[in-house]
Scaffold this active site. Sequence first.
Site, PDB file in Angstrom:
ATOM      1  N   GLY A 171       6.546   7.554   6.651  1.00 23.53           N
ATOM      2  CA  GLY A 171       5.760   7.958   5.630  1.00 23.53           C
ATOM      3  C   GLY A 171       6.517   9.323   5.046  1.00 23.53           C
ATOM      4  N   LYS A 203       3.975  12.409  -2.593  1.00 25.33           N
ATOM      5  CA  LYS A 203       4.803  11.622  -2.220  1.00 25.33           C
ATOM      6  C   LYS A 203       5.742  11.856  -1.088  1.00 25.33           C
ATOM      7  CE  LYS A 203       8.156   7.704  -3.841  1.00 25.33           C
ATOM      8  NZ  LYS A 203       8.502   7.064  -4.723  1.00 25.33           N
ATOM      9  N   GLY A 210       0.820  -1.316  -0.230  1.00 30.80           N
ATOM     10  CA  GLY A 210       0.031   0.114   0.007  1.00 30.80           C
ATOM     11  C   GLY A 210       0.894   1.178  -0.255  1.00 30.80           C
ATOM     12  N   ASP A 224       4.324  -4.274  -7.513  1.00 30.81           N
ATOM     13  CA  ASP A 224       3.626  -3.078  -6.925  1.00 30.81           C
ATOM     14  C   ASP A 224       4.189  -1.903  -7.488  1.00 30.81           C
ATOM     15  OD1 ASP A 224       5.764  -4.150  -5.039  1.00 30.81           O
ATOM     16  OD2 ASP A 224       5.860  -2.254  -4.517  1.00 30.81           O
ATOM     17  N   ASP A 254       6.930   4.907 -10.084  1.00 31.48           N
ATOM     18  CA  ASP A 254       8.050   4.983  -8.690  1.00 31.48           C
ATOM     19  C   ASP A 254       9.589   4.717  -8.972  1.00 31.48           C
ATOM     20  OD1 ASP A 254       5.476   4.519  -7.168  1.00 31.48           O
ATOM     21  OD2 ASP A 254       5.410   2.476  -7.103  1.00 31.48           O
TER      22      ASP A 254
END
Length: 672
Positions: free
Chosen positions: A187, A174, A151, A336, A346
Amino acid sequence: MAAALRRRSVSLVRVLRAAMQRAAGSPSRPGSPERASGGSWLSALRFDNLALRSLPVDPSEDNAPRAVPGACFVRVRPTPLSNPRLVAMSPPALALLGLEAGGPEAEREAEAEREAEAALYFSGNRLLPGSEPAAHCYCGHQFGSFAGQLGDGAAIYLGEVLGPRGARWELQLKGAGITPFSRQADGRKVLRSSIREFLCSEAMFHLGIPTTRAGTCVTSDSEVVRDIFYDGNPKKEKCTVVLRIAPTFIRFGSFEIFKAPDEYTGRKGPSVNRNDIRVQMLDYVIGTFYPEIQEAHADNSVQRNAAFFKEITKRTARLVAEWQCVGFCHGVLNTDNMSIVGLTIDYGPFGFMDRYDPEHICNGSDNTGRYAYNKQPEICKWNLGKLAEALVPELPLEISELILEEEYDAEFEKHYLQKMRKKLGLIQLELEEDSKLVTELLETMHLTGGDFTNIFYLLSSFSVDTDPSRLEDFLGELTSQCASVEELRVAFKPQMDPRQLSMMLMLAQSNPQLFALIGTKANINKELERIEQFSKLQQLTAADLLGRNKRHWAEWLEKYRARLHKEVESISDVDAWNTERVKVMNSSNPKYILRNYIAQNAIEAAENGDFSEVRNVLKLLENPFQQTEKSLETDTKEEEATAAAAACAQATRSRLPYCSKPPLWASELCVT
């Protein structure tokens, strides 16, 4: 009367202080971003958050690390930063959203206001009207093993903006703080990795490669601790946020949330047995991003799903072919990190190859070389196989596996050869022998340590005539882009202690089972080859190397010349053909790419408070095919603009043109 005046003064001070805090980005309520009022530059953004209306959202807003079953999204709030400030913004990316950049001198004040506003909203300190922050739930196979729930642990969906041409763009921050998917992390992203993602997202777009975009890069005074090389030497780094833009950030792993317990790891998806959600996701993805497929197969879901899988298979094959043709290495091709609409997504430990090495590994933590440059095509095919498994029962495996076998390799090879023909200026004929010519070119590059980007760029100036002096001059240019003895000695320097290697070899002979657990035969063989090469290099002189390289290139150029002669055999106007050939080559072979040393210089300058080099590099990468650096402005102006940044980076590093092959110190750079 005096008391009333004092109370009024105190109230006024409070109002002014609150206004100043808002301007600086401080939230009115600790730990929660403010909502924006209208009238700002960004208030014109038109949000229409279709994904949240179409897919299940978790009812809980608990941000603690947890499993999120039965949902594709969970609502979150960005964590505000201290003193956010803009590192750089990309006007072409923001224009997708209808945000036009300011004009020149007359609008400098307005531009400063826009930059301050961008820093405030795209740091997560204040929320835009219509945005609905959320984190996306997905799983993934990481380095070949199913990892379970992953996730958005450091990314936050802001919502979807309708652009001026009607296109829908998902906005993502991000590095905006903790979500339920952050696991044990914070995070956050830091300045160095954020600058790399920001610059590379835009560089890839301007190279013509499908990619997510980056609108802004915002740093702050907030800090986190990172152990960059996992060597026990952590340091504090600035929290930084990148505004990412794409039609969607749904990826292959989004469909793996339904996976049953994995036979190897025992992990399972959080929404196992929820085929109703899988159907919802397929309806949403196909209906929104593949509407022509939805329309063509509205009455047959299996045919529709098969057509969708065929299309994403072909898009992925073409995408990887594009990467291979510019020497781009993704670094972490987990499921992912694979886009469901065929974008590069990414940007972690990526890298553009400098010296051509088919086994080049850009990720310092990829110990087995799973994601090496030459393995990218087969790895992406493997990932598509995992997507196929994730679509069962809505698409039977026997159908998807057949599609994968029939379409992927053929599409990759076709697109790769089409691109390579353009890079070599083969514009008239398509011959079977062209594949061999490309292979022999890459072998020659490998043998001579040729710079992948610069060798291709030079080939457009190769003359078809047989003038020996011109050929000798051209060979001199080619060999100047090959690795020197010093560079090769650094590249092939043994990486294992001799005693460690000796013990590993003994273990491999005496206890193969134990050896298989702690090392690989491929790694040992590679180290032995490195030792052999390094030993030979100790005896090699610069003159010997130059002579050897010239012989290799002369042999290949003869084959290239013969192939070009076949192009002109049936052409009446050779000059027109040559003009078109050079034009095609110059639009297919970039002069400027985001080399690691260029990014590193920009990062080190930014870490010292100078963002000018990031902005300068961004501007350069918007025109990767330009012929001279003068088209950016002038060589002199560029030197002035980057002098301070280069000084900040390292006093010992001399300033090189952006198109130069990397300096020797760049070989020590490690990205993890």
